[in-house]
Design a protein around this motif. Structure first.
Motif, PDB file in Angstrom:
ATOM      1  N   ARG A 169      -4.579  12.702  -5.023  1.00  0.00           N
ATOM      2  CA  ARG A 169      -4.297  12.535  -3.655  1.00  0.00           C
ATOM      3  C   ARG A 169      -3.514  13.880  -2.770  1.00  0.00           C
ATOM      4  O   ARG A 169      -2.067  13.576  -3.316  1.00  0.00           O
ATOM      5  N   LEU A 170      -4.405  14.186  -2.032  1.00  0.00           N
ATOM      6  CA  LEU A 170      -3.519  15.565  -1.427  1.00  0.00           C
ATOM      7  C   LEU A 170      -2.858  15.125   0.240  1.00  0.00           C
ATOM      8  O   LEU A 170      -3.195  14.414   0.475  1.00  0.00           O
ATOM      9  N   ALA A 171      -1.403  15.743   0.597  1.00  0.00           N
ATOM     10  CA  ALA A 171      -2.036  15.519   1.757  1.00  0.00           C
ATOM     11  C   ALA A 171      -1.249  17.129   2.108  1.00  0.00           C
ATOM     12  O   ALA A 171      -0.571  17.882   1.332  1.00  0.00           O
ATOM     13  N   VAL A 172      -2.415  17.129   3.572  1.00  0.00           N
ATOM     14  CA  VAL A 172      -1.659  19.055   3.930  1.00  0.00           C
ATOM     15  C   VAL A 172      -0.766  18.819   4.508  1.00  0.00           C
ATOM     16  O   VAL A 172      -1.137  18.199   5.924  1.00  0.00           O
ATOM     17  N   PHE A 173       0.230  19.516   5.213  1.00  0.00           N
ATOM     18  CA  PHE A 173       0.824  20.013   6.253  1.00  0.00           C
ATOM     19  C   PHE A 173       0.589  21.473   7.408  1.00  0.00           C
ATOM     20  O   PHE A 173       0.696  22.221   6.149  1.00  0.00           O
TER      21      PHE A 173
ATOM     22  N   ASP B  90     -16.921  19.274  -1.900  1.00  0.00           N
ATOM     23  CA  ASP B  90     -17.886  20.020  -2.511  1.00  0.00           C
ATOM     24  C   ASP B  90     -17.998  19.877  -4.415  1.00  0.00           C
ATOM     25  O   ASP B  90     -18.687  20.209  -4.939  1.00  0.00           O
ATOM     26  N   GLY B  91     -16.620  19.049  -4.302  1.00  0.00           N
ATOM     27  CA  GLY B  91     -16.238  18.848  -5.603  1.00  0.00           C
ATOM     28  C   GLY B  91     -15.634  20.169  -6.584  1.00  0.00           C
ATOM     29  O   GLY B  91     -15.456  19.929  -7.656  1.00  0.00           O
ATOM     30  N   ARG B  92     -15.497  21.292  -6.024  1.00  0.00           N
ATOM     31  CA  ARG B  92     -14.819  22.665  -6.548  1.00  0.00           C
ATOM     32  C   ARG B  92     -13.111  22.202  -7.147  1.00  0.00           C
ATOM     33  O   ARG B  92     -13.023  22.298  -8.899  1.00  0.00           O
ATOM     34  N   ILE B  93     -12.744  20.642  -5.956  1.00  0.00           N
ATOM     35  CA  ILE B  93     -11.891  20.307  -6.841  1.00  0.00           C
ATOM     36  C   ILE B  93     -11.466  18.969  -6.420  1.00  0.00           C
ATOM     37  O   ILE B  93     -11.981  18.377  -5.535  1.00  0.00           O
ATOM     38  N   ASN B  94     -11.378  17.864  -7.342  1.00  0.00           N
ATOM     39  CA  ASN B  94     -11.439  16.674  -8.343  1.00  0.00           C
ATOM     40  C   ASN B  94     -10.224  15.871  -7.403  1.00  0.00           C
ATOM     41  O   ASN B  94      -9.324  15.787  -8.287  1.00  0.00           O
ATOM     42  N   ALA B  95     -10.012  16.601  -5.829  1.00  0.00           N
ATOM     43  CA  ALA B  95      -9.658  16.101  -4.161  1.00  0.00           C
ATOM     44  C   ALA B  95      -9.560  15.454  -3.536  1.00  0.00           C
ATOM     45  O   ALA B  95     -10.770  15.863  -3.076  1.00  0.00           O
ATOM     46  N   GLU B  96      -9.058  14.237  -2.784  1.00  0.00           N
ATOM     47  CA  GLU B  96      -8.510  14.147  -0.945  1.00  0.00           C
ATOM     48  C   GLU B  96      -7.384  14.096  -0.572  1.00  0.00           C
ATOM     49  O   GLU B  96      -6.909  14.148  -1.483  1.00  0.00           O
ATOM     50  N   ILE B  97      -7.884  14.878   0.303  1.00  0.00           N
ATOM     51  CA  ILE B  97      -6.680  14.999   1.741  1.00  0.00           C
ATOM     52  C   ILE B  97      -6.642  13.687   1.804  1.00  0.00           C
ATOM     53  O   ILE B  97      -7.630  13.046   2.729  1.00  0.00           O
ATOM     54  N   VAL B  98      -5.734  12.777   1.671  1.00  0.00           N
ATOM     55  CA  VAL B  98      -5.544  11.720   2.130  1.00  0.00           C
ATOM     56  C   VAL B  98      -4.555  11.961   4.275  1.00  0.00           C
ATOM     57  O   VAL B  98      -4.860  10.758   4.293  1.00  0.00           O
TER      58      VAL B  98
END
Ligand code: GRF
Length: 191
Positions: A5-9, A26-34
């Motif tokens: 779970r990522l936060a982007v600033f 597209d699944g290149r990283i197993n993450a989501e920007i929450v």
């Protein structure tokens, strides 16, 4: 495996936010920007976040009495969303003690130079004026020093022209794939 779970600033255009969002989609990283956090209401990155359906929080730091005050609010929001890593992507603001202590070794930044050369807000211009021929970008952990902190990844490009816009685009292209590579390292704890 559970998604990271990522936060982007971000403060501005948000091309790095977009690169991360596309890699999540597209699944290149197993993450989501929450959460996207933006300290400049009206910045283009907020439009990009809408397109990807990322929740965003825009705030004006001047409306808070101190950095501690708004970072305390941000820390609560990040904790509520179970954020694993904070990715600074053109966030033009010093990160203070509140976030640094709560997210120790979990805040990363991207900078448009081959650190430790050319720290600061005008890295590309400064490097050109110095006569540099090998340019690049760096991802690094964030600590209390400006553009300091341990380096994670670097990418380089040789450029001998004098068109700053062309050079900036070349460096941005490096940044976009570099951030994806770095987030994969964070997820796999290989750094
Ligand atoms: C990038 O060059 C990044 O290295 C620097 O700020 C710029 C942000 O660009 N920290 P963008 O908003 O992601 O397009």
């Amino acid at each position: 495996m559970k998604k990271c779970r990522l936060a982007v600033f971000a403060s501005g255009s948000g091309s790095n936010y977009q690169a991360i969002a596309e890699a999540c989609a597209d699944g290149r990283i197993n993450a989501e920007i929450v959460l996207l956090v933006c300290d400049k209401p009206g910045a283009r990155v907020l439009e990009r976040a809408k397109v990807f359906g990322t929740e965003s929080f825009a705030f004006n730091p001047k409306e808070y009495e101190s950095r501690e005050a708004y970072e305390t609010l941000l820390a609560t929001m990040l904790d509520e969303r179970g954020v694993d890593y904070i990715c600074l992507a053109g966030y033009m603001r010093i990160v203070g003690k509140v976030l640094l202590s709560r997210y120790e070794q979990r805040i990363v930044n991207i900078h448009p130079s081959l650190l430790p050369s050319f720290k600061g807000a005008h890295a590309i211009q400064d490097a050109v004026e110095y006569g540099v021929k090998i340019f690049g970008a760096t991802t690094h952990f964030v600590d209390e020093t400006l553009d300091g902190g341990r380096i994670i990844d670097q990418g380089a490009v040789v450029y001998e022209g004098n068109d700053i816009e062309e050079l900036t685009n070349l460096i941005h292209n490096i940044e976009h794939s570099l951030y994806v590579k770095t987030i994969n390292k964070l997820i796999n704890k290989k750094f």
